[in-house]
Design a protein around this motif. Structure first.
Motif, PDB file in Angstrom:
ATOM      1  N   TYR A   1       0.852  -1.174   0.000  1.00  9.26           N
ATOM      2  CA  TYR A   1       0.000   0.000   0.000  1.00  9.26           C
ATOM      3  C   TYR A   1       0.894   1.230   0.000  1.00  9.26           C
ATOM      4  CZ  TYR A   1      -3.379  -3.547   1.143  1.00  9.26           C
ATOM      5  OH  TYR A   1      -4.142  -4.679   1.099  1.00  9.26           O
ATOM      6  N   TYR A   2       0.533   2.213  -0.808  1.00 14.89           N
ATOM      7  CA  TYR A   2       1.403   3.365  -1.027  1.00 14.89           C
ATOM      8  C   TYR A   2       0.715   4.635  -0.537  1.00 14.89           C
ATOM      9  CZ  TYR A   2       3.645  -0.059  -4.014  1.00 14.89           C
ATOM     10  OH  TYR A   2       4.253  -1.199  -4.481  1.00 14.89           O
ATOM     11  N   VAL A   3       1.405   5.332   0.374  1.00 13.94           N
ATOM     12  CA  VAL A   3       0.891   6.594   0.902  1.00 13.94           C
ATOM     13  C   VAL A   3       1.539   7.743   0.134  1.00 13.94           C
ATOM     14  CG1 VAL A   3       0.801   8.125   2.898  1.00 13.94           C
ATOM     15  CG2 VAL A   3       0.473   5.669   3.194  1.00 13.94           C
TER      16      VAL A   3
ATOM     17  N   THR B   1       1.580   1.539  -9.777  1.00 12.28           N
ATOM     18  CA  THR B   1       1.207   2.315 -10.961  1.00 12.28           C
ATOM     19  C   THR B   1       0.365   3.522 -10.579  1.00 12.28           C
ATOM     20  OG1 THR B   1       1.253   0.355 -12.376  1.00 12.28           O
ATOM     21  CG2 THR B   1       0.010   2.250 -13.189  1.00 12.28           C
ATOM     22  N   ASP B   2      -0.646   3.295  -9.713  1.00  8.17           N
ATOM     23  CA  ASP B   2      -1.495   4.405  -9.271  1.00  8.17           C
ATOM     24  C   ASP B   2      -0.690   5.425  -8.474  1.00  8.17           C
ATOM     25  OD1 ASP B   2      -3.798   3.413 -10.458  1.00  8.17           O
ATOM     26  OD2 ASP B   2      -4.365   2.258  -8.694  1.00  8.17           O
ATOM     27  N   CYS B   3       0.234   4.930  -7.656  1.00 10.34           N
ATOM     28  CA  CYS B   3       1.087   5.832  -6.887  1.00 10.34           C
ATOM     29  C   CYS B   3       1.938   6.688  -7.816  1.00 10.34           C
ATOM     30  CB  CYS B   3       1.971   5.023  -5.935  1.00 10.34           C
ATOM     31  SG  CYS B   3       3.120   6.016  -4.963  1.00 10.34           S
TER      32      CYS B   3
ATOM     33  N   TYR C   1       6.183  10.239  -0.522  1.00  9.91           N
ATOM     34  CA  TYR C   1       5.445   8.991  -0.594  1.00  9.91           C
ATOM     35  C   TYR C   1       6.260   7.863   0.030  1.00  9.91           C
ATOM     36  CZ  TYR C   1       8.607   8.136  -4.500  1.00  9.91           C
ATOM     37  OH  TYR C   1       9.728   7.972  -5.275  1.00  9.91           O
ATOM     38  N   LYS C   2       5.575   6.775   0.374  1.00 11.73           N
ATOM     39  CA  LYS C   2       6.248   5.615   0.966  1.00 11.73           C
ATOM     40  C   LYS C   2       5.308   4.416   0.892  1.00 11.73           C
ATOM     41  CE  LYS C   2       8.431   3.956   5.258  1.00 11.73           C
ATOM     42  NZ  LYS C   2       9.674   3.494   4.614  1.00 11.73           N
ATOM     43  N   SER C   3       5.879   3.207   0.804  1.00  8.74           N
ATOM     44  CA  SER C   3       5.079   1.987   0.774  1.00  8.74           C
ATOM     45  C   SER C   3       4.966   1.377   2.166  1.00  8.74           C
ATOM     46  CB  SER C   3       5.704   0.961  -0.179  1.00  8.74           C
ATOM     47  OG  SER C   3       6.943   0.504   0.326  1.00  8.74           O
ATOM     48  N   PHE C   4       3.854   0.644   2.387  1.00  8.98           N
ATOM     49  CA  PHE C   4       3.601  -0.029   3.658  1.00  8.98           C
ATOM     50  C   PHE C   4       3.048  -1.420   3.379  1.00  8.98           C
ATOM     51  CE2 PHE C   4       3.589   4.442   4.554  1.00  8.98           C
ATOM     52  CZ  PHE C   4       4.235   4.537   5.776  1.00  8.98           C
ATOM     53  N   ASP C   5       3.225  -2.309   4.340  1.00  6.42           N
ATOM     54  CA  ASP C   5       2.826  -3.713   4.151  1.00  6.42           C
ATOM     55  C   ASP C   5       1.348  -3.955   4.373  1.00  6.42           C
ATOM     56  OD1 ASP C   5       5.393  -4.530   3.494  1.00  6.42           O
ATOM     57  OD2 ASP C   5       5.925  -4.919   5.587  1.00  6.42           O
TER      58      ASP C   5
ATOM     59  N   ASP D   1      -3.834  -0.872   7.322  1.00 10.16           N
ATOM     60  CA  ASP D   1      -3.892  -0.149   8.592  1.00 10.16           C
ATOM     61  C   ASP D   1      -2.664   0.735   8.778  1.00 10.16           C
ATOM     62  OD1 ASP D   1      -6.348  -0.903   9.466  1.00 10.16           O
ATOM     63  OD2 ASP D   1      -5.657  -2.462  10.825  1.00 10.16           O
ATOM     64  N   GLU D   2      -1.482   0.193   8.480  1.00 12.12           N
ATOM     65  CA  GLU D   2      -0.256   0.972   8.600  1.00 12.12           C
ATOM     66  C   GLU D   2      -0.294   2.185   7.671  1.00 12.12           C
ATOM     67  OE1 GLU D   2       2.989  -2.534   9.758  1.00 12.12           O
ATOM     68  OE2 GLU D   2       2.815  -1.839   7.689  1.00 12.12           O
ATOM     69  N   ALA D   3      -0.774   1.964   6.454  1.00 13.66           N
ATOM     70  CA  ALA D   3      -0.841   3.051   5.481  1.00 13.66           C
ATOM     71  C   ALA D   3      -1.809   4.141   5.930  1.00 13.66           C
ATOM     72  CB  ALA D   3      -1.251   2.501   4.114  1.00 13.66           C
ATOM     73  N   ASN D   4      -2.965   3.743   6.462  1.00  8.72           N
ATOM     74  CA  ASN D   4      -3.946   4.725   6.926  1.00  8.72           C
ATOM     75  C   ASN D   4      -3.402   5.557   8.080  1.00  8.72           C
ATOM     76  OD1 ASN D   4      -6.112   4.280   5.149  1.00  8.72           O
ATOM     77  ND2 ASN D   4      -6.773   2.480   6.279  1.00  8.72           N
ATOM     78  N   ILE D   5      -2.717   4.900   9.012  1.00  9.95           N
ATOM     79  CA  ILE D   5      -2.118   5.623  10.132  1.00  9.95           C
ATOM     80  C   ILE D   5      -1.081   6.614   9.620  1.00  9.95           C
ATOM     81  CG2 ILE D   5      -0.663   5.394  12.188  1.00  9.95           C
ATOM     82  CD1 ILE D   5      -1.991   2.706  12.712  1.00  9.95           C
TER      83      ILE D   5
END
Length: 217
Positions: free
Chosen positions: A15-17, A31-33, A45-49, A52-56
């Motif tokens: 998941y990409y923030v 691609t969307d990121c 930006y940064k990726s998360f596993d 929940d981590e991405a939302n936080i």
């Protein structure tokens, strides 16, 4: 954007923030990121596993997660769930000057997808925008039959909605007539409708800027 939870080629999903980009939010494909950050000066930006981590992370400061001074919040290290309701809508406003060009929007907390946006409109105020954003969110959800909570970081907006009255001291002028027309429509809606959605206060000091924030502070 809606998430696609398909396990792509057996790989563990990422998941990409995107804190700073064309459309800040949480994305479930690289691609969307990339579409949000490619060619965007100063993109963050940064990726998360996990989602929940991405939302936080999206609700917090990018400085906590990227750069040499990054420090991941303790709640994420513990693997805990977000302290806020992820299945919700966040609303916020921005104003360039006081009064000035005012705009507001609603963003789904779980996905970062923008639900609506209004403005800029001439000669408004931030307090008016916060009030209109909250009423717009409630009216929008009533129209589509959605009962999830709505977050705002404005105590005034919550109070004005409770009182069903926008208690602005802004002087009415020909330039801001459209703003006052929206205020009248919002007040009329509040006085002729009820709604099941809970209005919640966003805890900025603990969770970072509200997901609907325009990022102009």
């Amino acid at each position: 954007m809606p998430f696609n939870y398909t396990n792509r080629m057996g790989k563990k999903p990422k998941y990409y923030v995107v804190w700073k980009g064309v459309n800040p939010g949480v994305y479930d494909t690289w691609t969307d990121c990339q579409l949000q950050i490619k060619g965007y000066e100063g993109a963050l930006y940064k990726s998360f596993d996990t989602l929940d981590e991405a939302n936080i992370a999206f609700a917090g400061s990018p400085g906590d997660y990227i750069g040499k001074n990054a420090t991941v919040p303790a709640r994420q290290k513990r693997g805990g769930k977000p302290p806020f309701v992820t299945e919700s809508l966040a609303v916020d406003a921005a104003c360039s000057g006081n009064p000035g060009d005012m705009e507001y929007r609603g963003v789904y907390v779980e996905t970062g997808r923008q639900a609506f946006k209004v403005g800029p409109m001439k000669q408004g105020t931030n307090n008016i925008g916060e009030f209109l954003a909250l009423v717009h969110g409630l009216a929008y959800f009533k129209q589509i039959g959605c009962k999830i909570p709505v977050y705002t970081d404005s105590h005034n907006a919550m109070l004005w909605v409770q009182q069903k009255k926008c208690k602005t001291k802004l002087e009415r002028t020909p330039a801001n007539e459209p703003v006052f027309d929206l205020i009248a429509r919002a007040e009329k809606w509040l006085n002729t409708n009820d709604y099941p959605n809970e209005i919640l206060k966003w805890n900025t000091s603990e969770w970072g800027e509200i997901p609907a924030d325009f990022g102009r502070k």
